[in-house]
Motif scaffolding. Structure first.
Motif, short mmCIF file in Angstrom:
data_model
loop_
_atom_site.label_atom_id
_atom_site.label_comp_id
_atom_site.label_asym_id
_atom_site.label_seq_id
_atom_site.Cartn_x
_atom_site.Cartn_y
_atom_site.Cartn_z
N HIS A 440 1.11 -1.42 0.22
CA HIS A 440 0.30 -0.11 0.12
C HIS A 440 0.96 1.67 -0.40
O HIS A 440 0.23 2.37 -0.51
CB HIS A 440 -0.85 -0.05 1.61
CG HIS A 440 -2.15 -0.32 1.31
ND1 HIS A 440 -2.83 -1.17 1.88
CD2 HIS A 440 -2.77 -1.01 -0.04
CE1 HIS A 440 -4.11 -2.09 1.23
NE2 HIS A 440 -4.03 -1.44 0.41
N ALA A 441 1.72 1.17 0.59
CA ALA A 441 2.74 2.63 1.27
C ALA A 441 3.52 2.71 -0.65
O ALA A 441 2.99 3.86 -0.58
CB ALA A 441 3.93 2.43 1.86
N LYS A 442 4.07 2.04 -1.49
CA LYS A 442 4.33 2.21 -2.38
C LYS A 442 3.90 2.34 -3.64
O LYS A 442 3.58 2.86 -4.30
CB LYS A 442 4.70 0.35 -3.28
CG LYS A 442 6.47 -0.48 -2.33
CD LYS A 442 6.59 -1.63 -3.19
CE LYS A 442 8.14 -1.84 -1.75
NZ LYS A 442 8.36 -3.18 -2.31
N MET A 443 2.19 2.06 -3.41
CA MET A 443 1.10 2.59 -4.71
C MET A 443 0.87 3.79 -4.20
O MET A 443 1.07 4.72 -5.20
CB MET A 443 0.01 1.72 -3.91
CG MET A 443 -0.19 0.36 -4.27
SD MET A 443 -2.07 -0.88 -4.35
CE MET A 443 -3.27 0.22 -4.37
N CYS A 444 0.92 4.69 -2.31
CA CYS A 444 0.78 5.90 -2.76
C CYS A 444 2.39 6.64 -3.21
O CYS A 444 2.20 7.99 -3.74
CB CYS A 444 0.39 5.89 -1.17
SG CYS A 444 -0.97 5.72 -0.41
N LYS A 494 1.41 2.50 11.15
CA LYS A 494 2.03 2.20 10.17
C LYS A 494 2.29 3.05 8.69
O LYS A 494 3.55 2.33 8.39
CB LYS A 494 2.45 0.14 10.44
CG LYS A 494 2.39 0.33 11.82
CD LYS A 494 2.72 -1.76 11.92
CE LYS A 494 2.38 -1.95 13.07
NZ LYS A 494 2.49 -3.17 13.87
N LEU A 495 0.87 2.01 8.00
CA LEU A 495 1.29 3.12 6.39
C LEU A 495 1.77 4.31 6.60
O LEU A 495 2.41 4.77 5.42
CB LEU A 495 -0.26 3.53 5.98
CG LEU A 495 -0.55 3.43 4.76
CD1 LEU A 495 0.46 1.72 3.45
CD2 LEU A 495 -2.08 3.15 4.15
N ARG A 496 1.09 5.16 7.62
CA ARG A 496 1.85 6.70 7.15
C ARG A 496 3.64 6.75 7.84
O ARG A 496 4.44 6.97 7.21
CB ARG A 496 1.11 7.35 9.06
CG ARG A 496 -0.59 7.08 7.76
CD ARG A 496 -0.75 8.63 8.93
NE ARG A 496 -0.99 8.59 10.31
CZ ARG A 496 -2.17 7.83 10.99
NH1 ARG A 496 -3.23 7.57 10.27
NH2 ARG A 496 -1.82 8.20 12.54
N SER A 497 3.98 5.94 8.53
CA SER A 497 4.82 5.54 8.71
C SER A 497 5.64 4.81 8.04
O SER A 497 6.60 5.58 7.39
CB SER A 497 5.23 4.84 10.69
OG SER A 497 4.72 6.01 11.20
N LYS A 498 5.45 4.28 6.76
CA LYS A 498 6.10 3.22 5.66
C LYS A 498 6.17 4.22 4.96
O LYS A 498 7.41 4.90 3.73
CB LYS A 498 5.58 2.60 5.13
CG LYS A 498 6.30 1.58 4.32
CD LYS A 498 7.62 0.66 5.72
CE LYS A 498 8.22 0.43 4.13
NZ LYS A 498 8.97 -1.26 4.58
N ILE A 499 5.28 4.84 4.32
CA ILE A 499 4.89 6.05 3.84
C ILE A 499 6.62 7.43 3.82
O ILE A 499 7.54 7.48 3.18
CB ILE A 499 4.08 6.94 3.67
CG1 ILE A 499 3.15 6.61 2.78
CG2 ILE A 499 4.08 8.30 2.17
CD1 ILE A 499 1.57 6.68 2.41
N ASN A 500 6.65 7.64 4.80
CA ASN A 500 7.61 8.57 5.32
C ASN A 500 8.97 7.80 5.04
O ASN A 500 9.68 8.59 4.46
CB ASN A 500 7.81 9.08 6.31
CG ASN A 500 6.28 9.71 6.93
OD1 ASN A 500 5.59 10.71 6.37
ND2 ASN A 500 6.47 10.00 7.82
N GLN A 501 8.92 6.79 5.33
CA GLN A 501 10.94 6.15 5.50
C GLN A 501 11.36 5.93 4.09
O GLN A 501 11.37 6.57 3.13
CB GLN A 501 10.38 4.32 6.11
CG GLN A 501 11.82 4.05 5.64
CD GLN A 501 11.32 2.53 5.86
OE1 GLN A 501 10.35 1.70 7.33
NE2 GLN A 501 12.09 1.47 5.96
N LEU A 502 9.45 5.73 3.28
CA LEU A 502 9.59 5.36 1.73
C LEU A 502 10.82 6.61 0.97
O LEU A 502 11.47 7.24 0.46
CB LEU A 502 8.48 4.84 1.09
CG LEU A 502 8.33 3.62 1.25
CD1 LEU A 502 7.37 2.64 0.20
CD2 LEU A 502 9.87 2.70 0.45
#
Length: 505
Positions: A440-444, A494-502
């Protein structure tokens, strides 16, 4: 003493269809065999002409027996409609309403039409005495309010008429009050013969885990209001209308006045011609609203179940079930409001936002009414449960949302397959959700210019996240609502954190 009036005028006899004649003959064969102390139930789908059939039965019965008939309804509107139909069949009749205190003129009539509560009050008060009654006809016989009147007509032939021979109270089965059931033509047969419109059915999966069951065996208004007034459900309703019913005359059924008012506001804000109707409207307001609905081409009317019986508007092109119900009778009644056929209307749409089709089957599927009549408990016990229905959901990203993620080739994720891998390789079960969050994070990120755009996009995935979390909870056999809610919140954090990390990487 002079001759009793026959109660039959000299009007031109109405034309009956073959299936109606056949059923009338079946009912009369029982009348001849059991002229007294016999309770017969007759089933025919909404739109099949039940009132036409029993009006002809009344005409023939009075003519052949010279005994009187009482027709009982449960709503005042039905009294007027029934009286009018009897008159069209040449049966002179009198309505016993709240203004009728005595029947000094009863010798002038051979047929009486009454609302159940009114007649019950008059008979209990000993204000009325009905003479020479040979038959009692009960319209919408599945309502239990009629049972209280049976004791006044112990020696009569009682004919109950309904589209659904399943009691409104599961503790009071109809088999306890009726000796036999005669089943008329099926919905599919009436459609094939051109008597009912063909349904085009669209279903939208809805999670019903928050709904509570009340004392009557159906979902409570309070829990339904909480679910169907939230913005996600309002958006889903508006989306379904715009996708499948835009421009069609539409009737929306809700479970609760607040829900219907929310629907009214949502559609009004979107620029659609809509009115709201509930049982708090005055008689004049109701008449005005229904006249507007009848005469407005693309009208939308949102209501709270009050139009399930006694309402006949053939121009309705779409029925939206913006509610869930456990009542098979209500399911058939709601959809039946759109099934009338016109030269310009051969089909109608059904939009189901309550998993009702999954629970009861398609509206036009054949039903074994004899089995349901004989064993209603078995029927109720074998209804598909909400959890089982939801287990079969498959969420597909809607087309307009898919466009927001056009740079991503892979948007699907098989929770069950990933869970099987964790079992096979001895991994933690939460690995499943971690992989889902990463996808999901990669998609965003793939479809955004910066972290802020990506976070906004992530909010569009709420329904997909809910679906994936639910599938995961089924896999680990821990599917309580509280646990799923916690998992969803944790997933989004966790999705918000993963987006920040990416974006940092």
């Amino acid at each position: 003493m002079g001759l009793q009036p026959t109660g039959i005028g000299k009007k031109e006899q109405k034309v009956l269809y073959d299936y109606q004649k056949r059923d009338i003959d079946k009912i009369f064969s029982r009348l001849q065999e059991f002229p007294e102390k016999y309770n017969l139930l007759y089933q025919l789908p909404t739109g099949g002409g039940k009132t036409v059939i029993f009006s002809e039965i009344v005409r023939r019965y009075i003519e052949s027996s010279r005994k009187k008939v009482v027709v009982l309804t449960h709503r005042i509107e039905l009294c007027g409609q029934t009286s009018k139909m009897l008159t069209e069949f040449g049966v002179k009749n009198k309505i016993i309403n709240s203004s009728v205190k005595q029947l000094d003129d009863q010798n002038e009539y051979m047929c009486f039409v009454a609302m159940v509560e009114t007649l019950n009050n008059r008979l209990n008060e000993d204000h009325l005495e009905l003479d020479n009654i040979g038959m009692v006809i009960i319209d919408e016989a599945h309502y239990n309010s009629f049972r209280k009147l049976f004791r006044f007509f112990k020696n009569c032939f009682i004919l109950g008429v309904t589209a659904t021979p399943l009691s409104s109270n599961m503790k009071l089965p109809m088999k306890d009050n009726y000796n036999e059931l005669i089943v008329g033509d099926t919905i599919s047969s009436l459609i094939n013969s051109g008597f009912l419109a063909t349904p085009v059915i669209y279903t939208y999966d809805v999670g019903l885990g928050s709904l509570k069951i009340g004392m009557n065996g159906d979902y409570t208004v309070k829990s339904s209001e909480e679910l169907y007034t939230n913005m996600l459900m309002q958006d889903k309703l508006l989306y379904s209308y715009e996708e499948r019913a835009k421009g069609k005359k539409t009737l929306i059924f809700n479970n609760g006045i607040n829900t219907s008012i929310y629907v009214y506001e949502t559609f009004k804000k979107a620029g659609y011609a809509i009115r709201h109707l509930d049982n708090t409207n005055s008689k004049q307001e109701r008449e005005d609203i229904l006249a507007w609905f009848k005469n407005t081409k693309d009208a939308i009317l949102t209501s709270v179940s009050i139009l399930t019986t006694g309402f006949d508007e053939p121009t309705v092109e779409c029925i939206i079930l913006n509610r869930a119900t456990k009542s098979l009778t209500l399911y058939f009644q709601m959809i039946g409001r759109g099934s009338r056929i016109l030269p310009t209307k051969q089909e109608f749409s059904i939009l189901d936002l309550g998993n009702n089709t999954a629970r009861f089957g398609l509206w036009n599927s054949d039903v074994d009414w004899q089995s349901i009549f004989r064993s209603p408990d078995f029927y109720y016990d074998n209804l598909v449960g909400d959890e089982e229905i939801e287990r079969n959901f498959k969420y597909v990203l809607p087309e307009d949302l898919r466009k927001e993620f056009s740079n991503s080739e892979d948007i699907d994720f098989d929770i069950e397959e990933e869970y099987a891998k964790t079992k096979r390789f001895g991994l933690r079960s939460l690995t499943v959700l971690e992989k889902s969050i990463e996808q999901h994070a990669k998609m965003c990120v793939q479809n955004s210019e910066d972290v802020f755009d990506a976070r906004i996009l992530s909010k569009l995935l709420d329904q997909d996240i809910e679906y994936r979390v639910r599938r995961y909870s089924y896999c680990i056999s821990k599917s309580t609502k509280n646990y799923r809610d916690w998992l969803e919140e944790d997933y989004k954090r966790k999705l918000r954190s993963k987006i920040n990390q990416l974006f940092m990487d």
